[in-house]
Design an enzyme around this catalytic site. Structure first.
Site, short mmCIF file in Angstrom:
data_model
loop_
_atom_site.label_atom_id
_atom_site.label_comp_id
_atom_site.label_asym_id
_atom_site.label_seq_id
_atom_site.Cartn_x
_atom_site.Cartn_y
_atom_site.Cartn_z
N CYS A 161 7.75 -0.92 -7.71
CA CYS A 161 7.83 -0.49 -6.31
C CYS A 161 9.06 -1.03 -5.59
O CYS A 161 9.28 -0.70 -4.42
CB CYS A 161 6.56 -0.91 -5.57
SG CYS A 161 5.07 -0.25 -6.36
N HIS A 297 7.03 -4.17 3.30
CA HIS A 297 6.47 -3.55 2.10
C HIS A 297 5.05 -3.09 2.42
O HIS A 297 4.67 -1.98 2.07
CB HIS A 297 6.49 -4.55 0.94
CG HIS A 297 6.09 -3.95 -0.37
ND1 HIS A 297 6.69 -2.82 -0.88
CD2 HIS A 297 5.15 -4.32 -1.28
CE1 HIS A 297 6.14 -2.51 -2.04
NE2 HIS A 297 5.20 -3.41 -2.31
N GLU A 308 3.10 -11.32 2.46
CA GLU A 308 4.34 -10.94 3.12
C GLU A 308 4.40 -11.51 4.54
O GLU A 308 5.47 -11.94 5.00
CB GLU A 308 4.46 -9.41 3.16
CG GLU A 308 5.80 -8.92 3.69
CD GLU A 308 6.00 -7.41 3.52
OE1 GLU A 308 7.13 -6.95 3.76
OE2 GLU A 308 5.03 -6.71 3.16
N LYS A 327 3.46 2.94 5.34
CA LYS A 327 2.72 3.47 4.20
C LYS A 327 1.37 4.09 4.61
O LYS A 327 0.79 4.86 3.85
CB LYS A 327 2.51 2.38 3.16
CG LYS A 327 3.80 2.01 2.40
CD LYS A 327 3.53 0.98 1.31
CE LYS A 327 4.77 0.78 0.43
NZ LYS A 327 5.86 0.07 1.11
N HIS A 332 1.75 5.08 -0.47
CA HIS A 332 2.68 4.21 -1.19
C HIS A 332 3.36 5.05 -2.27
O HIS A 332 2.74 5.44 -3.25
CB HIS A 332 1.91 3.04 -1.81
CG HIS A 332 2.80 1.99 -2.42
ND1 HIS A 332 4.16 2.12 -2.55
CD2 HIS A 332 2.49 0.77 -2.96
CE1 HIS A 332 4.66 1.05 -3.13
NE2 HIS A 332 3.68 0.21 -3.38
N PHE A 391 5.30 -4.80 -9.00
CA PHE A 391 4.59 -5.41 -10.13
C PHE A 391 5.61 -6.05 -11.08
O PHE A 391 6.72 -5.56 -11.25
CB PHE A 391 3.77 -4.38 -10.88
CG PHE A 391 2.50 -3.97 -10.19
CD1 PHE A 391 2.00 -4.66 -9.11
CD2 PHE A 391 1.77 -2.87 -10.65
CE1 PHE A 391 0.82 -4.29 -8.49
CE2 PHE A 391 0.59 -2.48 -10.03
CZ PHE A 391 0.11 -3.19 -8.96
#
Length: 404
Positions: A161, A297, A308, A327, A332, A391
């Protein structure tokens, strides 16, 4: 080092087939999340996603025979790239100094699924000769370069991502050191298929609010229970500032800082340290400016959003500027998220508006920043930051500044 600016942008996602309508609906707090229509999801634990609807690949691929040579993520990427190139308004350019930096997190997953099923159920002769080239992540950059005759560096990032944020970073580096004078960055993803939904659902990464799609993605909200998969693409034309100024180009912003880092910790769970170091590198490179807005994010997963938040509070010593995650509107978009959110950040700076974080229903004590809840906010934005984490513990952060 050469200064690098953005002179063209393009975007397609579940809110719109081009950047202006998509951004307008994002700021209006609308969402593209709904029931899945690409396949029968009735037996799946997750039945919702943010699909791009109404897209005709013939709008960018003129020969219908060519469509079968490219997976949907490539088609979406071509659409965003064409819009960005048109937006940049080149009369002419040196093809040999104009490169491509492309990105996707997964690439042609629907084609991988389709051809795997064909091979197992009908035999190896039923596998398409276009299977491999249609599925490779770097074929996005290949197709884009062919379409626009770009013969400079042809790079590809496949970092989950964070992929298209890293693609922006790689493009900036290429221009800074003189490897190219212009770069077209394209991030695209389309993984809403049986195996894509089933795989992320098996990880318990997705929201299962099947009966309430519009509020399923809740970044930073106490009731968040996973992300909603989206699809889409975005593109940015990057140029050497002096060349852009000389040709009288419209400049959306200058890239004044970027940072990349690795967690070296866990395949899916983030650390505080990794995202913080990426943001800190970008912030220090930019000269520690006053940042007016951060596009987070903000995935709507329990761990990411609180992590975050803590990283932002550490970086800014608890004096964090307004933050939002878009998002909830777009879903996403995995490897395309960074490019999409970079375009959103630039348009926010252009229009003087902070897009909202929708579905702010119940406050979370671990997420206590100003997330621009539910309603967009007008503001004078001169410096904005965009974050992407993936990831494998891979992180990227980028900072844009308005050029007066």
């Amino acid at each position: 080092m050469k200064r690098v600016v953005v002179t063209g942008i393009g975007m397609i996602n579940a809110l719109g087939l081009e950047k202006e309508s998509a951004f307008r609906d994002i700021c209006a707090g609308k969402t593209g999340v709904d029931k899945i229509t690409f396949f029968d999801a009735n037996e799946f634990p997750v039945q919702i996603a943010a699909e791009v609807r109404g897209f005709d690949p013939l709008s960018v691929v003129k020969d219908a025979k060519e469509i079968k040579k490219m997976d949907r993520f490539i088609q979406l990427g071509l659409k965003a790239a064409s819009e960005a190139m048109q937006d940049a308004k080149f009369e002419k350019f040196d093809a040999y100094s104009f490169g491509v930096s492309s990105a996707a997190g997964i690439g042609g997953l629907p084609n991988i699924e389709k051809n795997s099923v064909a091979c197992v159920t009908r035999g190896p002769r039923k596998v398409s000769p276009f299977f491999i080239p249609s599925s490779l992540v770097n074929m996005l950059g290949g197709m884009v370069s062919i379409n626009h005759n770009l013969k400079g560096p042809n790079l590809s990032s496949v970092t989950a991502c964070a992929a298209s944020t890293h693609a922006i970073c790689e493009a900036v580096k290429s221009i800074m050191i003189g490897e190219a004078s212009k770069m077209l960055v394209v991030g695209a993803e389309s993984a809403i298929c049986e195996i894509g939904i089933a795989g992320f659902a098996a990880m318990k990464a997705l929201s299962n609010r099947n009966d309430d799609p519009s509020t399923a993605s809740r970044p930073f909200d106490k009731g968040r229970n996973g992300f909603v998969m989206g699809e889409g693409a975005a593109a940015l034309v990057l140029e050497d500032y002096e060349e852009a100024k000389e040709r009288g180009a419209k400049i959306y912003g200058e890239i004044i800082g970027f940072g990349e880092s690795g967690d070296a910790y866990h395949i899916t769970s983030p650390t505080l340290d990794g995202p913080l170091r990426a943001m800190t590198k970008a912030y220090e490179m930019a000269g520690r400016p006053i940042i007016d807005y951060i596009n987070a994010h903000g995935t709507s997963t329990p761990v990411n959003d609180s992590n975050e938040t803590k990283a932002l509070k550490t970086l800014f010593n608890n004096q964090v500027p307004p933050v939002s995650s878009t998002k909830g509107q777009t879903g996403h978009c995995l490897g395309a998220a960074g490019a999409i959110e970079a375009v959103i950040s630039l348009m926010a700076m252009r229009d003087g508006v902070m897009p909202p974080t929708i579905n702010q229903i119940e406050k979370d004590e671990d997420c206590d920043l100003d997330y621009v809840p539910n309603v967009a906010r007008k503001a004078d934005l001169n410096v904005v930051m965009s974050n992407s984490f993936g990831f494998g513990g891979t992180n990227g952060s980028i900072i844009f500044k308005k050029v007066n």
